[in-house]
Design a protein around this motif. Structure first.
Motif, mmCIF file in Angstrom:
data_model
loop_
_atom_site.group_PDB
_atom_site.id
_atom_site.type_symbol
_atom_site.label_atom_id
_atom_site.label_comp_id
_atom_site.label_asym_id
_atom_site.label_seq_id
_atom_site.Cartn_x
_atom_site.Cartn_y
_atom_site.Cartn_z
ATOM 1 N N PRO A 1 43.959 66.634 -65.987
ATOM 2 C CA PRO A 1 44.968 67.879 -66.234
ATOM 3 C C PRO A 1 44.398 68.586 -66.609
ATOM 4 C CG PRO A 1 45.050 65.596 -67.401
ATOM 5 C CD PRO A 1 43.713 65.493 -66.447
ATOM 6 N N ILE A 2 45.745 69.653 -66.777
ATOM 7 C CA ILE A 2 45.243 71.549 -66.486
ATOM 8 C C ILE A 2 44.894 71.180 -68.092
ATOM 9 C CG2 ILE A 2 46.260 73.181 -67.061
ATOM 10 C CD1 ILE A 2 48.419 72.333 -64.301
ATOM 11 N N ASP A 3 43.864 71.719 -68.902
ATOM 12 C CA ASP A 3 43.553 71.860 -70.113
ATOM 13 C C ASP A 3 43.851 72.339 -71.360
ATOM 14 O OD1 ASP A 3 40.497 70.954 -69.472
ATOM 15 O OD2 ASP A 3 40.277 72.965 -69.350
ATOM 16 N N VAL A 4 44.806 71.469 -72.003
ATOM 17 C CA VAL A 4 45.525 72.206 -73.379
ATOM 18 C C VAL A 4 46.059 73.125 -73.489
ATOM 19 C CG1 VAL A 4 44.317 71.088 -75.180
ATOM 20 C CG2 VAL A 4 47.149 70.780 -75.432
ATOM 21 N N GLY A 5 44.158 74.236 -73.437
ATOM 22 C CA GLY A 5 45.114 75.634 -74.002
ATOM 23 C C GLY A 5 46.470 76.594 -72.778
ATOM 24 N N VAL A 6 46.607 75.717 -71.867
ATOM 25 C CA VAL A 6 46.335 76.073 -70.472
ATOM 26 C C VAL A 6 47.742 76.466 -70.980
ATOM 27 C CG1 VAL A 6 46.541 76.954 -67.799
ATOM 28 C CG2 VAL A 6 44.739 76.351 -69.124
ATOM 29 N N PRO A 7 49.081 77.190 -70.402
ATOM 30 C CA PRO A 7 50.527 77.458 -70.448
ATOM 31 C C PRO A 7 50.306 76.985 -68.544
ATOM 32 C CG PRO A 7 49.376 79.503 -70.690
ATOM 33 C CD PRO A 7 48.571 79.153 -70.746
ATOM 34 N N VAL A 8 51.942 76.262 -68.744
ATOM 35 C CA VAL A 8 51.049 76.144 -67.266
ATOM 36 C C VAL A 8 53.350 76.645 -67.124
ATOM 37 C CG1 VAL A 8 52.373 74.023 -65.962
ATOM 38 C CG2 VAL A 8 50.241 73.901 -67.730
ATOM 39 N N LEU A 9 53.875 76.921 -65.848
ATOM 40 C CA LEU A 9 55.206 76.743 -65.267
ATOM 41 C C LEU A 9 55.812 75.740 -64.493
ATOM 42 C CD1 LEU A 9 55.134 80.402 -64.184
ATOM 43 C CD2 LEU A 9 55.944 79.483 -66.206
ATOM 44 N N VAL A 10 56.721 75.397 -64.599
ATOM 45 C CA VAL A 10 57.249 74.374 -64.118
ATOM 46 C C VAL A 10 58.382 73.762 -63.216
ATOM 47 C CG1 VAL A 10 57.604 71.476 -64.283
ATOM 48 C CG2 VAL A 10 55.929 72.643 -65.412
ATOM 49 N N THR A 11 58.126 73.415 -62.258
ATOM 50 C CA THR A 11 59.981 73.689 -61.028
ATOM 51 C C THR A 11 60.145 72.286 -60.789
ATOM 52 O OG1 THR A 11 59.615 75.753 -59.996
ATOM 53 C CG2 THR A 11 61.235 74.470 -59.298
ATOM 54 N N LEU A 12 61.542 71.549 -61.183
ATOM 55 C CA LEU A 12 61.924 69.998 -60.548
ATOM 56 C C LEU A 12 62.667 69.913 -60.152
ATOM 57 C CD1 LEU A 12 61.043 68.428 -64.361
ATOM 58 C CD2 LEU A 12 59.232 68.844 -62.445
ATOM 59 N N ALA A 13 63.041 68.944 -59.357
ATOM 60 C CA ALA A 13 64.066 68.851 -58.570
ATOM 61 C C ALA A 13 64.406 67.265 -58.784
ATOM 62 C CB ALA A 13 63.717 69.699 -57.068
ATOM 63 N N PHE A 14 65.530 66.995 -58.491
ATOM 64 C CA PHE A 14 65.850 65.239 -58.695
ATOM 65 C C PHE A 14 66.949 65.560 -57.546
ATOM 66 C CE2 PHE A 14 64.286 67.015 -62.906
ATOM 67 C CZ PHE A 14 63.764 66.002 -62.979
ATOM 68 N N TYR A 15 67.263 64.884 -57.168
ATOM 69 C CA TYR A 15 67.584 64.055 -55.381
ATOM 70 C C TYR A 15 68.298 62.533 -56.312
ATOM 71 C CZ TYR A 15 65.491 67.785 -53.791
ATOM 72 O OH TYR A 15 64.832 68.898 -54.128
ATOM 73 N N LEU A 16 69.415 62.205 -56.787
ATOM 74 C CA LEU A 16 69.829 61.487 -57.247
ATOM 75 C C LEU A 16 70.995 60.814 -55.834
ATOM 76 C CD1 LEU A 16 71.498 63.148 -60.549
ATOM 77 C CD2 LEU A 16 69.438 61.520 -59.819
ATOM 78 N N PRO A 17 71.511 59.109 -56.574
ATOM 79 C CA PRO A 17 72.099 58.808 -55.026
ATOM 80 C C PRO A 17 73.057 58.903 -55.215
ATOM 81 C CG PRO A 17 71.409 57.550 -56.750
ATOM 82 C CD PRO A 17 71.220 58.792 -57.267
ATOM 83 N N ARG A 18 74.079 59.631 -53.894
ATOM 84 C CA ARG A 18 75.399 59.754 -54.453
ATOM 85 C C ARG A 18 76.398 58.789 -54.162
ATOM 86 N NH1 ARG A 18 78.729 64.575 -52.338
ATOM 87 N NH2 ARG A 18 76.371 65.175 -51.599
ATOM 88 N N PRO A 19 77.846 58.655 -55.035
ATOM 89 C CA PRO A 19 78.246 57.960 -55.006
ATOM 90 C C PRO A 19 78.880 57.469 -53.773
ATOM 91 C CG PRO A 19 79.190 58.878 -56.375
ATOM 92 C CD PRO A 19 77.866 59.098 -56.121
#
Length: 93
Positions: A16-34
C-alpha cells in the motif's frame, strides 16, 4: 463484493501507499441494465455510496487508509457488455 475488489487490488500492487502520502482516486462503476428502465442513467445505488464501498475495499491494499484520499472522481453507468464491475485508477497526489 468488497472481498473480490480487495483480491483484485492485491494483485495490482506490491504494498500500500504509505499513510503520509495523499492519493488521487478515480472510480468508475458499471451496473447491470434492467430489462425495462425509464432512466437513461443507473438510478440506484447512489454514486457516493458505491464510491465509499470501493474506497473501503481498497483501504489497506492500495493505500493504508482512505483518509489519504485527497481527491476523488466517481462515476456510474450501465455496463457495456463486459458485465458489471468497478474500474479504479490511483496515484500519489
Amino acid at each position: 463484493w468488497r472481498k473480490a475488489v480487495r483480491e483484485v487490488c492485491q494483485g495490482a500492487v506490491a504494498a500500500p501507499i504509505d499513510v503520509g502520502v495523499p492519493v488521487l482516486v478515480t472510480l468508475a462503476f458499471y451496473l447491470p441494465r434492467p430489462k425495462h428502465s425509464a432512466y437513461s442513467y443507473p438510478p440506484r445505488p447512489d454514486v457516493d455510496k458505491i464510491a465509499r464501498a470501493g474506497l473501503d475495499a481498497m483501504s489497506g491494499v492500495i493505500f493504508e487508509d482512505d483518509r489519504q484520499v485527497k481527491g476523488l472522481m466517481a462515476t456510474k453507468d450501465w455496463e457495456d457488455g463486459r458485465g458489471p464491475g468497478m474500474w479504479a485508477e490511483w496515484r500519489p497526489a
